[in-house]
Design a protein around this motif. Structure first.
Motif, short mmCIF file in Angstrom:
data_model
loop_
_atom_site.label_atom_id
_atom_site.label_comp_id
_atom_site.label_asym_id
_atom_site.label_seq_id
_atom_site.Cartn_x
_atom_site.Cartn_y
_atom_site.Cartn_z
N ARG A 33 6.89 -10.94 3.72
CA ARG A 33 6.41 -9.94 2.77
C ARG A 33 5.07 -10.31 2.16
N GLY B 82 2.39 -8.77 4.11
CA GLY B 82 2.46 -7.34 4.31
C GLY B 82 3.33 -6.92 5.48
N ARG C 168 -2.36 -5.70 2.05
CA ARG C 168 -2.02 -7.11 1.87
C ARG C 168 -2.22 -7.88 3.16
N ASP D 186 2.54 -3.11 4.66
CA ASP D 186 1.53 -3.15 3.60
C ASP D 186 0.22 -3.62 4.23
#
Length: 282
Positions: free
Chosen positions: A164, A167, A108, A105
């Motif tokens: 997480r 990202g 992020r 990600d």
């Protein structure tokens, strides 16, 4: 003539401006990288992400307004070197471990960490913490067995859950080395491990002796029952069997160099009653 020159110069300037504009507008995204396009510092779109639909190639941005941040798409390493960890059995361990992660990600990641180096800086203390917690629930000896695999799986899951938010996705965690510090603790651990192995060997040996005695007793009982049944059916067979046992014991001593009854030789008459079984007489 002057007007023609001015028109020619204007065309050159215009062409140069177009070239400069194209150079500022076009950007290249390599296959091993993903891109985040920022407009006044805010992410507006992504290119060539791990789970995206766009691929590598040439792309266009709005010059001077939009900027491009390239982020590595490959697996990245996170190292932990010679960190001291206390195991459940109060052993101080020097642990060398590493984790592999990738950015899934990028938006992020840019918002939370800025760069991949920022992700590493954020994840290093987390890896240290989750590894300490997991190894602190296990003994040093268990880390030398298959239990090590389940411990690392727990570490990977916990680290991935924390990664997480930056990202990132953690795909693997491994321990390269798990050593005891040099000196007295190391020798003490070796002696304790040696004592444990010796105690285990004594237990196994005692169980083997017990099983052997049980098997031998059962075999002797079975043999005695068979002999008793045979002797009861044929008394002459019992006489023959006892004579064979006596011959075996007497001649074995003579054969092995032992002295039967204090003498080194056995001299018997062929008509001696002791040898009647050799003559086939009952």
């Amino acid at each position: 003539m002057q007007n023609l020159w001015e028109n020619y110069r204007a065309a050159i300037i215009l062409a140069a401006l177009v070239v400069i504009g194209l150079m500022l507008s076009i950007y290249i995204v390599p296959e091993e990288e993903q891109a985040v396009v920022l407009r006044t510092g805010e992410p507006v779109r992504v290119v060539n992400t791990v789970n995206g639909t766009t691929g590598a190639g040439l792309y266009v941005r709005v010059p001077l307004i939009e900027s491009v941040r390239l982020i590595d798409k490959r697996l990245l390493d996170l190292e932990m070197t010679d960190e001291e960890v206390l195991s459940q059995d109060q052993q101080r361990l020097l642990v060398n471990a590493y984790a592999r992660f990738r950015i899934v990600d990028p938006v992020r990641m840019v918002e939370r960490a800025g760069t991949t180096d920022g992700v590493r800086v954020a994840l290093e203390p987390i890896l240290n913490s989750v590894l300490r917690q997991e190894l602190g629930r296990r003994t040093f000896q268990s880390m030398l067995t298959a239990e090590r695999g389940s411990a690392l799986a727990n570490v990977r899951a916990n680290l991935d859950r924390q990664a997480r938010q930056y990202g990132a996705e953690v795909v693997d965690v491994q321990i390269k080395r798990t050593d005891l510090p040099d000196g007295a603790p190391l020798q003490s651990a070796f002696q304790r491990m040696q004592s444990d192995r010796q105690r285990e060997a004594r237990t196994i040996r005692a169980q083997g002796d017990r099983d052997a005695r049980i098997i031998r007793a059962e075999a002797d009982a079975s043999a005695a029952r068979i002999y008793a049944e045979s002797f009861g059916k044929d008394p002459d067979f019992y006489d023959f069997y006892r004579a064979m046992q006596s011959y075996n014991e007497t001649f074995r001593k003579a054969r092995d160099g032992e002295e039967p009854r204090g003498d080194s030789n056995i001299i018997l008459s062929p008509d001696n009653e002791y040898l009647r079984q050799f003559r086939g007489r009952r």
